[in-house]
Scaffold this motif. Sequence first.
Motif, PDB file in Angstrom:
ATOM      1  N   GLU A  14       3.329  12.932   4.026  1.00 56.71           N
ATOM      2  CA  GLU A  14       1.986  13.485   3.867  1.00 56.71           C
ATOM      3  C   GLU A  14       1.440  13.386   2.452  1.00 56.71           C
ATOM      4  O   GLU A  14       0.244  13.577   2.244  1.00 56.71           O
ATOM      5  N   LYS A  15       2.292  13.114   1.464  1.00 61.20           N
ATOM      6  CA  LYS A  15       1.778  13.013   0.105  1.00 61.20           C
ATOM      7  C   LYS A  15       2.670  12.156  -0.774  1.00 61.20           C
ATOM      8  O   LYS A  15       3.847  11.927  -0.470  1.00 61.20           O
ATOM      9  N   LEU A  16       2.073  11.680  -1.867  1.00 57.47           N
ATOM     10  CA  LEU A  16       2.772  10.955  -2.924  1.00 57.47           C
ATOM     11  C   LEU A  16       2.640  11.780  -4.193  1.00 57.47           C
ATOM     12  O   LEU A  16       1.550  12.301  -4.492  1.00 57.47           O
ATOM     13  N   ALA A  17       3.719  11.904  -4.946  1.00 62.09           N
ATOM     14  CA  ALA A  17       3.681  12.675  -6.191  1.00 62.09           C
ATOM     15  C   ALA A  17       4.507  11.966  -7.252  1.00 62.09           C
ATOM     16  O   ALA A  17       5.463  11.243  -6.939  1.00 62.09           O
ATOM     17  N   GLN A  55       9.559   8.242 -15.273  1.00 59.64           N
ATOM     18  CA  GLN A  55       8.998   9.025 -14.172  1.00 59.64           C
ATOM     19  C   GLN A  55       9.406   8.403 -12.838  1.00 59.64           C
ATOM     20  O   GLN A  55       9.774   7.233 -12.775  1.00 59.64           O
ATOM     21  N   VAL A  56       9.332   9.239 -11.800  1.00 54.16           N
ATOM     22  CA  VAL A  56       9.670   8.794 -10.454  1.00 54.16           C
ATOM     23  C   VAL A  56       8.493   9.064  -9.535  1.00 54.16           C
ATOM     24  O   VAL A  56       7.888  10.137  -9.579  1.00 54.16           O
ATOM     25  N   VAL A  57       8.170   8.073  -8.699  1.00 51.56           N
ATOM     26  CA  VAL A  57       7.146   8.213  -7.667  1.00 51.56           C
ATOM     27  C   VAL A  57       7.861   8.632  -6.388  1.00 51.56           C
ATOM     28  O   VAL A  57       8.720   7.911  -5.877  1.00 51.56           O
ATOM     29  N   VAL A  58       7.519   9.813  -5.890  1.00 43.88           N
ATOM     30  CA  VAL A  58       8.155  10.353  -4.690  1.00 43.88           C
ATOM     31  C   VAL A  58       7.172  10.239  -3.532  1.00 43.88           C
ATOM     32  O   VAL A  58       6.041  10.716  -3.621  1.00 43.88           O
ATOM     33  N   LEU A  71       1.459   3.117  -6.506  1.00 42.36           N
ATOM     34  CA  LEU A  71       0.465   3.988  -7.142  1.00 42.36           C
ATOM     35  C   LEU A  71      -0.932   3.387  -7.033  1.00 42.36           C
ATOM     36  O   LEU A  71      -1.903   4.089  -6.715  1.00 42.36           O
ATOM     37  N   LYS A  72      -1.050   2.105  -7.306  1.00 40.92           N
ATOM     38  CA  LYS A  72      -2.361   1.450  -7.229  1.00 40.92           C
ATOM     39  C   LYS A  72      -2.908   1.479  -5.807  1.00 40.92           C
ATOM     40  O   LYS A  72      -4.117   1.595  -5.594  1.00 40.92           O
ATOM     41  N   THR A  73      -2.026   1.388  -4.846  1.00 46.05           N
ATOM     42  CA  THR A  73      -2.451   1.363  -3.446  1.00 46.05           C
ATOM     43  C   THR A  73      -3.184   2.639  -3.047  1.00 46.05           C
ATOM     44  O   THR A  73      -4.109   2.609  -2.228  1.00 46.05           O
ATOM     45  N   VAL A  74      -2.782   3.760  -3.641  1.00 43.97           N
ATOM     46  CA  VAL A  74      -3.420   5.034  -3.305  1.00 43.97           C
ATOM     47  C   VAL A  74      -4.429   5.456  -4.370  1.00 43.97           C
ATOM     48  O   VAL A  74      -4.900   6.603  -4.371  1.00 43.97           O
ATOM     49  N   GLY A  75      -4.750   4.540  -5.286  1.00 44.82           N
ATOM     50  CA  GLY A  75      -5.775   4.824  -6.286  1.00 44.82           C
ATOM     51  C   GLY A  75      -5.323   5.674  -7.447  1.00 44.82           C
ATOM     52  O   GLY A  75      -6.155   6.259  -8.165  1.00 44.82           O
ATOM     53  N   ALA A  76      -4.009   5.763  -7.688  1.00 40.88           N
ATOM     54  CA  ALA A  76      -3.484   6.565  -8.797  1.00 40.88           C
ATOM     55  C   ALA A  76      -3.252   5.691 -10.030  1.00 40.88           C
ATOM     56  O   ALA A  76      -3.172   4.464  -9.939  1.00 40.88           O
ATOM     57  N   ILE A  87       1.031  13.668 -10.969  1.00 36.40           N
ATOM     58  CA  ILE A  87       0.036  13.140 -10.029  1.00 36.40           C
ATOM     59  C   ILE A  87       0.435  13.593  -8.640  1.00 36.40           C
ATOM     60  O   ILE A  87       1.623  13.601  -8.292  1.00 36.40           O
ATOM     61  N   GLU A  88      -0.539  13.955  -7.836  1.00 34.80           N
ATOM     62  CA  GLU A  88      -0.268  14.303  -6.443  1.00 34.80           C
ATOM     63  C   GLU A  88      -1.425  13.786  -5.587  1.00 34.80           C
ATOM     64  O   GLU A  88      -2.576  14.110  -5.856  1.00 34.80           O
ATOM     65  N   VAL A  89      -1.101  12.974  -4.605  1.00 35.33           N
ATOM     66  CA  VAL A  89      -2.109  12.364  -3.744  1.00 35.33           C
ATOM     67  C   VAL A  89      -1.744  12.631  -2.291  1.00 35.33           C
ATOM     68  O   VAL A  89      -0.623  12.322  -1.869  1.00 35.33           O
ATOM     69  N   GLN A  90      -2.680  13.189  -1.532  1.00 36.14           N
ATOM     70  CA  GLN A  90      -2.463  13.372  -0.103  1.00 36.14           C
ATOM     71  C   GLN A  90      -2.595  12.022   0.605  1.00 36.14           C
ATOM     72  O   GLN A  90      -3.498  11.242   0.303  1.00 36.14           O
ATOM     73  N   LEU A  91      -1.693  11.757   1.523  1.00 37.62           N
ATOM     74  CA  LEU A  91      -1.666  10.466   2.200  1.00 37.62           C
ATOM     75  C   LEU A  91      -2.138  10.587   3.643  1.00 37.62           C
ATOM     76  O   LEU A  91      -1.755  11.520   4.351  1.00 37.62           O
ATOM     77  N   THR A  92      -2.940   9.620   4.059  1.00 34.11           N
ATOM     78  CA  THR A  92      -3.248   9.488   5.481  1.00 34.11           C
ATOM     79  C   THR A  92      -2.087   8.767   6.148  1.00 34.11           C
ATOM     80  O   THR A  92      -1.225   8.163   5.480  1.00 34.11           O
ATOM     81  N   ALA A  93      -2.038   8.802   7.456  1.00 36.83           N
ATOM     82  CA  ALA A  93      -0.985   8.089   8.189  1.00 36.83           C
ATOM     83  C   ALA A  93      -1.039   6.599   7.890  1.00 36.83           C
ATOM     84  O   ALA A  93       0.000   5.943   7.738  1.00 36.83           O
ATOM     85  N   ALA A  94      -2.260   6.054   7.776  1.00 34.61           N
ATOM     86  CA  ALA A  94      -2.414   4.627   7.492  1.00 34.61           C
ATOM     87  C   ALA A  94      -1.887   4.292   6.095  1.00 34.61           C
ATOM     88  O   ALA A  94      -1.243   3.252   5.895  1.00 34.61           O
ATOM     89  N   GLN A  95      -2.155   5.137   5.118  1.00 34.70           N
ATOM     90  CA  GLN A  95      -1.659   4.894   3.764  1.00 34.70           C
ATOM     91  C   GLN A  95      -0.135   4.954   3.716  1.00 34.70           C
ATOM     92  O   GLN A  95       0.513   4.122   3.075  1.00 34.70           O
ATOM     93  N   TYR A  96       0.427   5.941   4.394  1.00 40.36           N
ATOM     94  CA  TYR A  96       1.886   6.069   4.419  1.00 40.36           C
ATOM     95  C   TYR A  96       2.525   4.831   5.041  1.00 40.36           C
ATOM     96  O   TYR A  96       3.504   4.290   4.523  1.00 40.36           O
ATOM     97  N   ASP A  97       1.952   4.355   6.132  1.00 38.88           N
ATOM     98  CA  ASP A  97       2.469   3.139   6.771  1.00 38.88           C
ATOM     99  C   ASP A  97       2.346   1.941   5.841  1.00 38.88           C
ATOM    100  O   ASP A  97       3.233   1.076   5.803  1.00 38.88           O
TER     101      ASP A  97
END
Length: 330
Positions: free
Chosen positions: A130-133, A123-126, A88-93, A165-175
């Motif tokens: 393309e996204k984290l929720a 809660q569960v981080v999925v 979560l912290k990695t994507v700014g959530a 929470i819903e965050v769209q992920l770039t390819a770099a973030q997903y990796d």
Amino acid sequence: MSEMRQMVIEVVEKMLKDHVTKEHVDALAAGKWDQQLWQLFEENGMLALATADMAESDMTDLFALYPLMGKYAAPIPFVEHTLANVLLKTVGAETYDTLTTFVLVDEWHDTLPLVPWARDASQVVVIGREKLAVFALDKATIQKSTNLASEPRDTVTFSTLEAHIEVQLTAAQYDQLRTYITMATVLKSAGAIETAVALTVQFSKEREQFGRPIHRFQMVQRHLADIAGERAIMQAAAGNLLENIVPHEVGYARIRLEQAIRIVTASAHQVHAAIGVTDEHPLNHYTRRLWAWRDELVKANEWQHMLAQHLLEQDVDIWAALTAQSNYNR
């Protein structure tokens, strides 16, 4: 290793050594996890390590605790909770103090299989490509199940997919998220390998056949040499990753872990013979975890495909790319 990291490792190892017994690990099979140990971790600020502001150096201080979770077969969701918050912290959530878990998905559905510790989490981080929720679990239907090591791996079904929470992920973030998840698998597996080897060496000294300890027999010595070598390789790999998180090195370590698990588990059970798989002996606590973790989350064949694809796309000599870090930067 920094003084702070060494101090935290020593504190956590003492807690695990003092509080985790074979009976605590066995109890997990009956659905009872060590909430007293969890409370002790919370009181000593270990759970807060993942929710505090952290640079990458602080993150590796947290990751340095993961081998201990494997080494002691800790029957608590420490890796799942802290890693979920790191993601979560990695994507700014925002992060969560209440028990949090995570799961990787290929496609988005209202049913999530193999969710670690869902029955106890809030809660569960999925994480999808393309996204984290983040979804609350209080109103979800949870069907309890376990992996081979009796760790909770539940099926979660939502009536509606309403994300907190819903965050769209770039390819770099997903990796990057997959890299952190893979690193956790490598680190905790390295810890489990360490104990599996130690138990095997100890057993070989105590068990006698034909009037002498079995570690004096040449075939047993061959097994001991093989598993000692695998332990050394994985300890070196884990130590290297904790010094500098480099995605391709994490991938290579994950691929190499496959061989280490195969050799260590096979040789350890050969030396122990039948007793190694019984409830009487703790060896299977570690080998079953190694087998279970090997087949979860980001698997070795996924890294093989990613790394091979990357190399094929580069206009470099493959041997140079494999042996010189400067030739392979992601």
